[in-house]
Design an enzyme around this catalytic site. Structure first.
Site, PDB file in Angstrom:
ATOM      1  N   ASP A  52      40.180  62.860  97.289  1.00  0.00           N
ATOM      2  CA  ASP A  52      40.511  63.777  96.205  1.00  0.00           C
ATOM      3  C   ASP A  52      41.471  64.898  96.614  1.00  0.00           C
ATOM      4  O   ASP A  52      41.237  65.583  97.625  1.00  0.00           O
ATOM      5  CB  ASP A  52      39.244  64.442  95.674  1.00  0.00           C
ATOM      6  CG  ASP A  52      38.201  63.445  95.226  1.00  0.00           C
ATOM      7  OD1 ASP A  52      38.423  62.236  95.359  1.00  0.00           O
ATOM      8  OD2 ASP A  52      37.143  63.887  94.757  1.00  0.00           O
ATOM      9  N   ASP A 178      32.101  69.381  92.142  1.00  0.00           N
ATOM     10  CA  ASP A 178      33.524  69.435  91.788  1.00  0.00           C
ATOM     11  C   ASP A 178      33.874  70.587  90.848  1.00  0.00           C
ATOM     12  O   ASP A 178      34.369  70.372  89.729  1.00  0.00           O
ATOM     13  CB  ASP A 178      33.983  68.118  91.159  1.00  0.00           C
ATOM     14  CG  ASP A 178      33.633  66.906  91.992  1.00  0.00           C
ATOM     15  OD1 ASP A 178      33.457  67.057  93.209  1.00  0.00           O
ATOM     16  OD2 ASP A 178      33.536  65.796  91.428  1.00  0.00           O
TER      17      ASP A 178
END
Length: 480
Positions: A52, A178
């Site tokens: 990510d 997140d």
């Protein structure tokens, strides 16, 4: 996307073609060894695993990209993850720095997972990230630069009062992660979105704070759906209703719409919805409610191997820029032999289409600085049905392609009467593949092709007619 070559040079060509129903261009790269092949256009560290993109930002004349990084090897699950860190003056040429965050504290002892960066008043950057704590529970932590005057922001401090957002009682320990870039509401409070599974429902929670340290959960989630399973990597950002300029993440009010992007684990794809965001209730109203609350029915951000995307406002050029992770499709054994896994897609500019429902995107203009040699076909080259033209002079495994197709007539375009195909264009791409004859199309490019064409990737277009309007579909065919 990740199977690119050794050479740093980029090649561009511009084509104007008069096309019949089925025809293609053949782009032939120089053969190179598989295990040593690395990218040149796309960002990647010198070795090991990355996934990510985290906390991209523009600060004091420098671009920063953080990313999930495994300093211990080319696989995700060997050792605990850190945050890699690189800096750039142009989003194209990058200098690697030491890791920014490492699992060294009780609140992130088992890994520093994904998160975002926010520029606080006065210009101080702050990172919010998910830590896997000593009990292997997911919690949200904050970090600040050790020396804010350092233009490279090389060292980051994690205060001892972390975590700033503990695991809620109604959320499993492995499904809370997140944090997004934070934004300011008109009441002066910070907001941040965090993905969570709440009593079995995939939810995007909103937390508010006065001081960026103490956070309080909003009663209602920004989005919730039992259908999609766990979603992650939320991104909520504003877009201008008119024009292509980007907006600061806290922008709201007249002339502003918002985009909610979610990453879905069971498909490894990113989906988004344009809508209206009410910061008084922290509520999101979709522009296309008919698509439902299952975000897998929303618009796809990309139809390639793209996941966990993250956008940021580039104040230098007044644009919204998106990064995303392109995951590997090779075996783990190949990744280990190669010594790396994963690349970042090339950063792209985002803006809102005139219809107010769809994002438009284009690679950032800086990519053109990588161009070195030009090859191509002469303008006006004609391709007949079944025709194949080889692009000669491409001496690298990488090429930057500009192509213009001119269609003599659209009268033969296939008619699509079922409106549901608009909700799943990828399915239509699969049904109407590169080898299936159409009314107008397929036409396009064959790339990464072997000499006998036994192996190639087709990037192709088809034209359809729906309610007296023409619809152009861009597809890829990976079956060969």
């Amino acid at each position: 996307m990740a199977r690119l070559g050794l050479a740093v040079c980029a090649i561009s060509f511009h084509l104007c073609l008069l096309l019949s129903s089925t025809s293609s261009l053949r782009l032939i790269p120089t053969e190179t060894g598989n295990h040593g092949r690395r990218t040149a256009y796309h960002f990647q560290p010198a070795k090991n695993w990355q996934n990510d993109p985290n906390g991209p930002m523009y600060h004091n004349g420098m671009y920063h990209l953080f990313y999930q990084y495994n300093p211990h090897g080319a696989l995700w699950d060997i050792g605990n993850l850190s945050w890699g860190h690189s800096v750039s003056g142009d989003l194209v040429n990058w200098a690697a720095l030491d890791t920014a965050l490492d699992p060294t504290s009780p609140f992130d002892a088992n890994g520093c997972w994904s998160g975002s960066a926010t520029i606080l008043p006065g210009g101080l950057p702050a990172i919010l990230y998910t830590g896997i704590d000593a009990s292997k529970q997911q919690v949200q932590n904050v970090a600040f630069p050790k020396n804010p005057s350092d233009p490279l922001l090389r060292e980051w401090e994690k205060p001892a009062y972390n975590p700033v957002i503990a695991l809620p009682a109604d959320v499993p320990g492995d499904n809370f992660r997140d944090p997004s870039t934070a934004w300011l509401g008109r009441d002066g409070l910070w907001r941040v979105a965090v993905s969570a599974e709440v009593d079995g429902v995939a939810s995007t929670l909103v937390y508010r704070s006065k001081d960026f340290l103490r956070w309080e959960r909003n009663a209602a989630p920004l989005h919730a759906s039992r259908a999609a399973g766990m979603v992650e990597c939320p991104d909520l950002f504003p877009v201008a209703e008119h024009g292509r300029d980007g907006l600061d993440t806290s922008a709201n009010g007249a002339g502003v719409r918002h985009v909610l992007k979610l990453s879905v684990m069971d498909t490894l794809q990113d989906y988004y919805m344009v809508g209206r965001y009410d910061d008084a209730a922290d509520a999101f109203s979709p522009a296309e409610p008919e698509r439902g609350d299952d975000c897998r029915s929303w618009r796809r951000l990309d139809y390639g191997h793209v996941y966990a995307s993250k956008s940021f406002f580039d104040a230098r050029k007044n644009r919204r820029v998106l990064w995303a992770w392109a995951n590997e499709s090779d075996s783990q054994a190949d990744d280990v032999a190669r010594g790396w896994s994963g690349v970042q897609t090339f950063p792209r500019k985002l803006w809102l289409d005139k219809d107010g429902k769809q994002l438009l995107q284009w690679p950032i203009e800086e990519i053109e600085t990588l161009r070195r040699k030009r090859s191509g076909l002469r303008r006006g080259t004609r391709l007949d049905t079944g025709g194949l033209q080889e692009i000669v002079g491409v001496t690298s495994s990488q090429a930057d392609v500009e192509v213009v197709f001119k269609i003599p007539s659209l009268e033969e375009a296939e008619r699509i009467d079922d409106p549901n195909w608009l909700l799943d264009p990828q399915k239509l791409c699969g049904e109407k593949g590169a080898a299936v004859q159409g009314g107008v199309g397929p036409f396009g490019l064959l790339v990464m092709a072997s000499g006998d064409l036994h192996e190639h990737t087709a990037v192709f277009f088809r034209v359809f007619k729906h309610h007296d309007k023409y619809k152009l579909l861009m597809c890829t065919d990976l079956t060969k």
